[in-house]
Each structure stands twice: as C-alpha cells, then as structure tokens.
Write a protein that holds these residues in place. Structure first.
Motif, PDB file in Angstrom:
ATOM      1  N   LEU A 159       0.875  -1.167   0.000  1.00 34.03           N
ATOM      2  CA  LEU A 159       0.000   0.000   0.000  1.00 34.03           C
ATOM      3  C   LEU A 159       0.909   1.212   0.000  1.00 34.03           C
ATOM      4  CD1 LEU A 159      -2.852   1.299   0.321  1.00 34.03           C
ATOM      5  CD2 LEU A 159      -2.457   1.216   2.786  1.00 34.03           C
ATOM      6  N   THR A 160       0.937   1.947  -1.092  1.00 36.26           N
ATOM      7  CA  THR A 160       1.836   3.096  -1.190  1.00 36.26           C
ATOM      8  C   THR A 160       1.321   4.247  -0.347  1.00 36.26           C
ATOM      9  OG1 THR A 160       0.748   4.165  -3.064  1.00 36.26           O
ATOM     10  CG2 THR A 160       2.304   2.396  -3.571  1.00 36.26           C
ATOM     11  N   ILE A 169      -2.912   0.185  -4.266  1.00 31.10           N
ATOM     12  CA  ILE A 169      -2.555  -1.215  -4.016  1.00 31.10           C
ATOM     13  C   ILE A 169      -1.743  -1.683  -5.214  1.00 31.10           C
ATOM     14  CG2 ILE A 169      -3.401  -3.559  -3.626  1.00 31.10           C
ATOM     15  CD1 ILE A 169      -4.103  -1.741  -1.352  1.00 31.10           C
ATOM     16  N   GLN A 170      -0.469  -2.024  -4.981  1.00 34.51           N
ATOM     17  CA  GLN A 170       0.402  -2.413  -6.078  1.00 34.51           C
ATOM     18  C   GLN A 170       1.096  -3.730  -5.764  1.00 34.51           C
ATOM     19  OE1 GLN A 170       3.208   0.666  -6.899  1.00 34.51           O
ATOM     20  NE2 GLN A 170       1.659   2.239  -7.271  1.00 34.51           N
ATOM     21  N   LYS A 171       1.396  -4.439  -6.825  1.00 31.46           N
ATOM     22  CA  LYS A 171       2.251  -5.597  -6.710  1.00 31.46           C
ATOM     23  C   LYS A 171       3.690  -5.092  -6.676  1.00 31.46           C
ATOM     24  CE  LYS A 171       1.996 -10.356  -8.323  1.00 31.46           C
ATOM     25  NZ  LYS A 171       1.537 -11.254  -9.406  1.00 31.46           N
ATOM     26  N   THR A 172       4.602  -5.849  -6.087  1.00 33.76           N
ATOM     27  CA  THR A 172       5.979  -5.386  -5.990  1.00 33.76           C
ATOM     28  C   THR A 172       6.655  -5.285  -7.343  1.00 33.76           C
ATOM     29  OG1 THR A 172       6.639  -7.667  -5.558  1.00 33.76           O
ATOM     30  CG2 THR A 172       6.326  -6.240  -3.647  1.00 33.76           C
ATOM     31  N   THR A 173       6.001  -5.778  -8.369  1.00 39.20           N
ATOM     32  CA  THR A 173       6.511  -5.608  -9.734  1.00 39.20           C
ATOM     33  C   THR A 173       5.966  -4.341 -10.372  1.00 39.20           C
ATOM     34  OG1 THR A 173       4.714  -6.993 -10.520  1.00 39.20           O
ATOM     35  CG2 THR A 173       6.831  -8.068 -10.125  1.00 39.20           C
ATOM     36  N   MET A 174       5.402  -3.476  -9.552  1.00 37.14           N
ATOM     37  CA  MET A 174       4.883  -2.170  -9.976  1.00 37.14           C
ATOM     38  C   MET A 174       3.567  -2.269 -10.732  1.00 37.14           C
ATOM     39  SD  MET A 174       8.332  -0.170 -11.154  1.00 37.14           S
ATOM     40  CE  MET A 174       8.526  -1.272 -12.540  1.00 37.14           C
ATOM     41  N   GLU A 175       2.923  -3.415 -10.733  1.00 41.26           N
ATOM     42  CA  GLU A 175       1.634  -3.562 -11.412  1.00 41.26           C
ATOM     43  C   GLU A 175       0.527  -3.082 -10.478  1.00 41.26           C
ATOM     44  OE1 GLU A 175       1.708  -7.475 -13.991  1.00 41.26           O
ATOM     45  OE2 GLU A 175       2.741  -7.787 -12.076  1.00 41.26           O
ATOM     46  N   CYS A 224      -5.228  -1.770  -7.631  1.00 42.12           N
ATOM     47  CA  CYS A 224      -6.339  -0.855  -7.363  1.00 42.12           C
ATOM     48  C   CYS A 224      -5.767   0.510  -7.030  1.00 42.12           C
ATOM     49  CB  CYS A 224      -7.205  -1.369  -6.209  1.00 42.12           C
ATOM     50  SG  CYS A 224      -8.792  -0.512  -6.048  1.00 42.12           S
ATOM     51  N   SER A 225      -6.433   1.560  -7.460  1.00 39.48           N
ATOM     52  CA  SER A 225      -5.925   2.915  -7.267  1.00 39.48           C
ATOM     53  C   SER A 225      -6.254   3.488  -5.900  1.00 39.48           C
ATOM     54  CB  SER A 225      -6.491   3.844  -8.359  1.00 39.48           C
ATOM     55  OG  SER A 225      -7.909   3.921  -8.254  1.00 39.48           O
ATOM     56  N   HIS A 226      -6.892   2.702  -5.039  1.00 37.75           N
ATOM     57  CA  HIS A 226      -7.242   3.181  -3.698  1.00 37.75           C
ATOM     58  C   HIS A 226      -7.210   2.010  -2.724  1.00 37.75           C
ATOM     59  CE1 HIS A 226     -11.175   1.295  -4.191  1.00 37.75           C
ATOM     60  NE2 HIS A 226     -11.240   1.875  -5.395  1.00 37.75           N
ATOM     61  N   PRO A 227      -7.153   2.265  -1.413  1.00 42.90           N
ATOM     62  CA  PRO A 227      -7.136   1.170  -0.427  1.00 42.90           C
ATOM     63  C   PRO A 227      -8.414   0.334  -0.491  1.00 42.90           C
ATOM     64  CG  PRO A 227      -6.473   3.251   0.587  1.00 42.90           C
ATOM     65  CD  PRO A 227      -6.985   3.586  -0.777  1.00 42.90           C
ATOM     66  N   ILE A 228      -8.243  -0.980  -0.407  1.00 37.70           N
ATOM     67  CA  ILE A 228      -9.383  -1.906  -0.410  1.00 37.70           C
ATOM     68  C   ILE A 228      -8.956  -3.174   0.309  1.00 37.70           C
ATOM     69  CG2 ILE A 228      -8.745  -2.841  -2.685  1.00 37.70           C
ATOM     70  CD1 ILE A 228     -11.771  -3.247  -3.194  1.00 37.70           C
ATOM     71  N   TYR A 229      -9.863  -3.742   1.102  1.00 38.97           N
ATOM     72  CA  TYR A 229      -9.507  -4.947   1.851  1.00 38.97           C
ATOM     73  C   TYR A 229     -10.768  -5.696   2.277  1.00 38.97           C
ATOM     74  CZ  TYR A 229     -10.496  -1.861   5.847  1.00 38.97           C
ATOM     75  OH  TYR A 229     -11.090  -0.996   6.733  1.00 38.97           O
ATOM     76  N   ILE A 230     -10.590  -6.923   2.765  1.00 43.28           N
ATOM     77  CA  ILE A 230     -11.688  -7.744   3.281  1.00 43.28           C
ATOM     78  C   ILE A 230     -11.789  -7.504   4.779  1.00 43.28           C
ATOM     79  CG2 ILE A 230     -12.530 -10.102   3.610  1.00 43.28           C
ATOM     80  CD1 ILE A 230     -10.845 -10.861   1.111  1.00 43.28           C
ATOM     81  N   SER A 231     -12.936  -7.033   5.241  1.00 45.46           N
ATOM     82  CA  SER A 231     -13.083  -6.664   6.651  1.00 45.46           C
ATOM     83  C   SER A 231     -13.846  -7.689   7.481  1.00 45.46           C
ATOM     84  CB  SER A 231     -13.771  -5.299   6.766  1.00 45.46           C
ATOM     85  OG  SER A 231     -14.922  -5.239   5.943  1.00 45.46           O
ATOM     86  N   LYS A 232     -14.775  -8.456   6.859  1.00 43.10           N
ATOM     87  CA  LYS A 232     -15.540  -9.460   7.601  1.00 43.10           C
ATOM     88  C   LYS A 232     -15.833 -10.656   6.708  1.00 43.10           C
ATOM     89  CE  LYS A 232     -17.990  -6.151  10.596  1.00 43.10           C
ATOM     90  NZ  LYS A 232     -19.330  -5.603  10.964  1.00 43.10           N
ATOM     91  N   ARG A 233     -16.053 -11.787   7.333  1.00 46.73           N
ATOM     92  CA  ARG A 233     -16.445 -13.001   6.612  1.00 46.73           C
ATOM     93  C   ARG A 233     -17.776 -13.495   7.197  1.00 46.73           C
ATOM     94  NH1 ARG A 233     -12.721 -15.983   8.288  1.00 46.73           N
ATOM     95  NH2 ARG A 233     -11.177 -15.381   6.740  1.00 46.73           N
ATOM     96  N   LEU A 268      -5.517  -8.672 -11.382  1.00 47.20           N
ATOM     97  CA  LEU A 268      -4.619  -8.340 -10.269  1.00 47.20           C
ATOM     98  C   LEU A 268      -5.394  -8.116  -8.981  1.00 47.20           C
ATOM     99  CD1 LEU A 268      -2.064  -5.985 -12.015  1.00 47.20           C
ATOM    100  CD2 LEU A 268      -1.511  -8.074 -10.779  1.00 47.20           C
ATOM    101  N   LEU A 269      -6.573  -7.489  -9.082  1.00 46.69           N
ATOM    102  CA  LEU A 269      -7.379  -7.269  -7.883  1.00 46.69           C
ATOM    103  C   LEU A 269      -7.866  -8.593  -7.307  1.00 46.69           C
ATOM    104  CD1 LEU A 269      -8.583  -5.237  -5.956  1.00 46.69           C
ATOM    105  CD2 LEU A 269     -10.540  -4.970  -7.490  1.00 46.69           C
TER     106      LEU A 269
END
Length: 606
Positions: free
Chosen positions: A85-86, A91-97, A100-109, A166-167
């Motif tokens: 997360l820059t 949200i980027q892969k370490t290969t610079m790919e 997602c252009s903004h923070p996103i995550y899984i918060s509940k299951r 990627l997402l």
C-alpha cells in the motif's frame, strides 16, 4: 521543478546497489510517475553501458527485495507478501503492477448458518488516509474471477478489465494472509424460524439480505415508537364490529405459526371498492413486524414471479403483505397460477450459469392481500379456491382511518417480536392442541381440510396474541369466520362447471332452435337438450372451463345420451348432422344438493 525530472547524475554502481531508486523515491511513486522515471533512467543506464535486460532485472530485484512502502498494514490488517500500500493509497504488486488505485480490503467473513455459503464484506476508501470508509457484502465467488469482480465497479470500486485479474489475486492473498484475523460472523439471508430461534431476533446471527429487498432489513430491524401506543390503537380497532381488520391482524400473527404447526402457506384476501379501508387493514397487519408503508413492508402485485418468490423466501415466516391486486390483473383476471405457486411454499428449480441446479427457495408464511376484486373467480380451479379465504369489504372499515395510519406509522415492529419470544415449548403445545380442536370443529361442518387448517390457524393466532400481547379475550371466534370459509361443494370445480352450464343454457335458450341463424342446438326432444359440441367447446375455452373434464363429469353422472363408445352423439339439426352433447333434461331439472337449478322461466319453456 517537475518531480519526474532527473537532475542528479548517477554512476553505474548507483544503479547496481539501488541508490538511484532510493534517492528518487521510486517506491512511493504512482505507477504513472514510475513509468516516466524509468524511461529516463533506462536511457541514462544505457549510456553507462547497462543494457535494457539487465536494467529491468535490477529494478525487479530492487522492488522484490524489501517492503516498498512505509505503510505495512491496512486498517490493522497485514499487507500480504508481494503487495504494498503506497503512501498515495495505491494497491500495487511489488513488480509495480497496479491492482487498485485506492485502499481496499476484506473486513468481515459471513458464513450462512443454513447453507454454509461464504460472503465477504469488502471495505474501501477513496482517500489514502482511510477516513471515508465504505463497505458492502458480496458472495465470495464474486471476487474470485476477473469476469465477475468488475461488477464491484457498481459499488464504487476502481476496477475494470485492465486491473481485474490483479485485484482478484490481491484479495485472495489478503484473505489468506489475514484469515484468522478477519472477523467471522454467522449470517442468514431470510427472516423467520431457524429451529427454535427466530431471525432477526436471535443473538449471534446477522441478517444479510444480499441485494434482495434491502429495505426489508431496515423496516423490520428498526422498530419505532412503543408497543404500548401500538396496543392502544389496536384495542380500539378490535372493538369495532368490522371483522376484516381483526382478521388481518390475526393472519399476521398466524404466519409465524405455519411452520410450527406443519402447515402450508395460504392466502387471506380482502376485496371491495376503493377507499373502504383495505389498505389501512394491511398497514395494521404490517405494523406487527415492521414499518407499514407501501414500498417498505407492504408491496404491490406489480412484480415478476421470480421477484414474488424472492420476497416470500426472504420473509420466510413473516407474512407477505401485498396491496392493489388490480395492478396484476390481465385480460383473463385469473390468479390461479399465482395462488398455486405461492401456496406450494417452494419456488421453481432453475439452472445456473454453470449448468447446475440452483438451490430452490422455500417459505412458510401467510399471504395477506387486498384489491378491488376477488382473487378467485367463479371458475377458478378447486385447488386455488381451497387455498384462499376471502372477505368482502362492503362498508368503510374505520371511522377515522387517518388516525389509525398516523398511529401505526409511528409505532411498529414490537408486537411480532414479543409474540415470537413467548412461543416456548409449553405455549406451542397449547397452540397445537387448540388448533387441532378448531380444525376438527370445521371439518365436522363440511369445510375442506385445507380451508379448515388455514382458518383454524388464524383463529388460534387471534386467541393467543390477544392473551400474550393484549391481555384480553379474542375479538372473534371460529364461528365468526365460517361465512368466509369454503365447503367441499364450494371448491368443487366440476360442480361449478355444471352450474355454469345451467346458466349458459338459460342465457342462450333462444339459440336452441334449428330455425335461427346462430344455432347452438335443439331442445325439442322429450328427454334431452342437444348441444352442438363445437359451440360448447368454444364457449368453455372462453371462460377457462376444461371442456373434456366437464363432458367426462356429465358422463360419469349418467347425465348424457351418447353413441356407443363415445361421449357425444350425432343429431339432425335442419339439414346438418353435427355431433352433440346430449344432456338429459331430468339432470338439468334436478334440484340436487350440489347443483343450482335452472331458472323457472327456462324450465317452464323446456
């Protein structure tokens, strides 16, 4: 100065050890900024004798070698390996790919306590500081393929076919990394009985309606006002001599007794001229469970069969309340199929996109409806008649309907919960015993089993909610409901078809003459009325009567004179010899218990 311009001169060793990338802050750059810088750096490296292939390898090794951002977590969750997360929120892969252009995550299951299916709460923010979080729930399968995850764009997520794959990879890695940390919640996508518990009133199980009728969750789980104020208005209504509002209230409570009493769904329908108070009666019934507005708890018939199945299965034990039957009315005004399908308590089996079979929807509730016309007709099938009892509302049901409306719109959603929570094992046994007693009473009086079962549940619901909620005697009893319940004769499709035939002959009597242009048959025989078969068949079809069934029933009753091996006979009518259904006049004249006799004016002329 442009931040993307390189003003420092670097050596070959600066490229080899990554100094050039550190000084330029490559890790915290956006993808587009990186691309601009790397083009310039690649050109400078080439001048130092570093080829493009070697340059790319150094960049890749540099980005894989350590965390790229100082932000190593997101909302308390760990960032998975290979993802960052820059500082700008990407949200980027370490290969610079870019994933997602903004923070996103899984918060509940969420795990459905009935099916075991998994849904995930996705949380995202359009700002890098996570100050404006937004969340939504989706089936886990929605985020497992690049084809389906693009639907999250409708929720505000920055996803398209470009970054979808990627997402998907990122969210899968995120869940795997934080599996034990993600809060796991039991859920259910419907209201009603779950064994001895009742959704949404059971602790530890959250209601999740998906995208199906989300307004129901709000109107049911957010009661308003007080139960004391609700009781006051209900007690006033119960003092009236109008039975419709009382039955509407009782049917609303009866809905949650259907499953414990092992019964099938049924309809209670109120009909009459507009403005009589039918909708207000439905609002009273709806206020037992939630917000009694049309569009909130109360729906209309203006929906597809699939939508009606989803509504019924979402409410499951709570009553389905629908207003304005006439919206659904078509050319035939025949609602038999609607009644049959909803009262079966189970939806159609349907295939899914994987060519498998979707789990069918089920429900065990009461349908309370209203309209300007009956929901069954004179020629409705016996099965449809058997599943409905209807109450005609001829006069105004309330002296001050607006006062009732204002009261229930301010006080709702309390009584249903109190009633359900009172249904312990001991009370259920009492209800079962009382219901069986009323059912037996109705059966002895000639009412059909289905009608007797539905009516007995309503009567018992009236008695028990009166005691549990209002602490007063019931406002009506089993005998009061009898005028609205059908007997075996009332629901017999064959008997009603014969009654139609009697009326049809009477209405067309002047056409039973071979000298008229449009002849229907002849009646000059001493023993029979000879009906041209094609004429009878055509008119049966117009009104929805099964011609073959009608003729077969007449034949079984020995009411026909036929040619050997057939149910019709050839009769000379003028110059033609058509096939006719020859009905015995004795049968037409008979005043049998199950038949309506022909009118005296007609029988006198036969």
């Amino acid at each position: 100065m442009n931040n993307n311009e390189i003003t420092t001169t670097f050596s070959l060793s600066d490229f080899a050890d990554g100094t050039v990338f550190d000084e330029l802050g490559l890790r915290d750059r956006t993808v587009s900024e990186r691309e601009v810088l790397l083009v310039q750096l690649k050109r400078e490296a080439k001048e130092l004798g570093l080829g493009a292939k070697a340059f790319n390898a150094i960049v890749s090794d540099y980005l894989r070698g350590e965390a790229v951002s100082s932000v190593g977590s997101i909302a308390g969750f760990n960032m998975p390996t290979r993802w960052v997360l820059t500082s700008t929120g990407e949200i980027q892969k370490t290969t610079m790919e870019l994933a997602c252009s903004h923070p996103i995550y899984i918060s509940k299951r969420f795990i459905d306590c009935l099916t075991g299916e998994i849904k995930l709460e996705i949380t995202y923010s359009r700002d890098s500081e996570l100050e404006r979080l937004q969340s939504f729930i989706v089936p886990k399968s929605r985020i497992t393929s690049s084809q389906s995850i693009v639907a999250l764009a409708n929720k505000g997520v920055s996803v398209s076919s470009t970054n979808a794959a990627l997402l998907v990879n990122y969210l899968q890695d995120f869940e795997d990394t934080n599996y034990d940390q993600i809060v796991e919640i039991k859920s259910i996508n419907r209201f009603g009985w779950i064994g001895k518990d009742f959704s949404p009133y059971v602790d530890g199980i959250e209601f999740d309606a998906d995208d199906n009728y989300p307004e129901l969750e709000q109107c049911v789980t957010r009661p308003s006002g007080t139960i004391e104020d609700w009781k006051e208005v209900v007690k006033t209504v119960r003092k009236s001599n109008k039975i419709a509002p009382k039955v509407a209230l009782a049917a609303s409570f009866a809905s949650v007794l259907i499953e414990p009493l092992d019964a099938l769904p049924f309809f209670v329908h109120f009909w009459g001229a507009s403005g009589g108070g039918k909708t207000v009666s439905l609002m009273l019934a709806a206020s037992v469970w939630g917000k009694p507005d049309v569009g909130s708890y109360i729906k209309t018939f203006n929906s597809t069969k699939v939508a009606q199945e989803i509504l019924a299965s979402t409410l499951y034990s709570m009553p389905v309340i629908c207003d304005e039957l006439q919206i659904k009315a078509g050319a035939s005004d025949n609602f038999d199929s609607l009644i049959y399908e909803l009262c079966e308590g189970s939806g159609k089996s349907r295939s899914n996109k994987q060519l498998g079979i979707q789990a069918s929807r089920n429900w065990r509730n009461c349908f309370i409806s209203s309209g300007e016309q009956p929901i069954t007709g004179e020629l409705s099938g016996g099965g449809a008649k058997n599943r409905v009892f209807e109450i005609e509302c001829q006069d105004d049901l309330f002296s001050d309907p607006m006062k009732i409306v204002e009261a229930v719109k301010s006080n709702y959603g309390h009584a249903g919960r109190e009633f359900v929570e009172a249904l312990d094992s001991k009370t259920r046994k009492k209800i079962k015993t009382a219901q069986q007693s009323v059912f037996a009473e109705y059966s002895e009086k000639g009412f059909t089993d289905k009608q007797a079962l539905a009516a007995s549940i309503v009567v018992v619901a009236e008695a028990f909610y009166s005691t549990i909620i209002l602490n007063e005697p019931p406002s009506f009893n089993a005998e009061d409901l009898e005028p609205y319940i059908a007997t075996h004769d009332d629901v017999s499709q064959d008997l009603r078809a014969v009654e139609w035939l009697n009326d049809w002959i009477a209405e067309n009597w002047n056409k039973f003459d071979e000298n008229v242009t449009d002849v229907y048959g002849v009646a000059d025989s001493a023993d029979t009325i000879d009906i041209i078969a094609s004429k009878l068949r055509a008119d049966c079809q117009k009104v929805g009567i099964n011609y073959k069934r009608l003729v077969s029933y007449l034949d079984k009753r020995n009411a026909l004179v036929t040619n050997p091996g057939r149910k019709d006979k050839v009769v000379r009518i003028g110059a033609s010899r058509p096939r006719c259904i020859s009905v015995k006049k004795d049968f037409i004249w008979a005043r049998e218990k199950e038949l309506s006799p022909m009118s005296p004016s007609v029988t006198k002329n036969i």
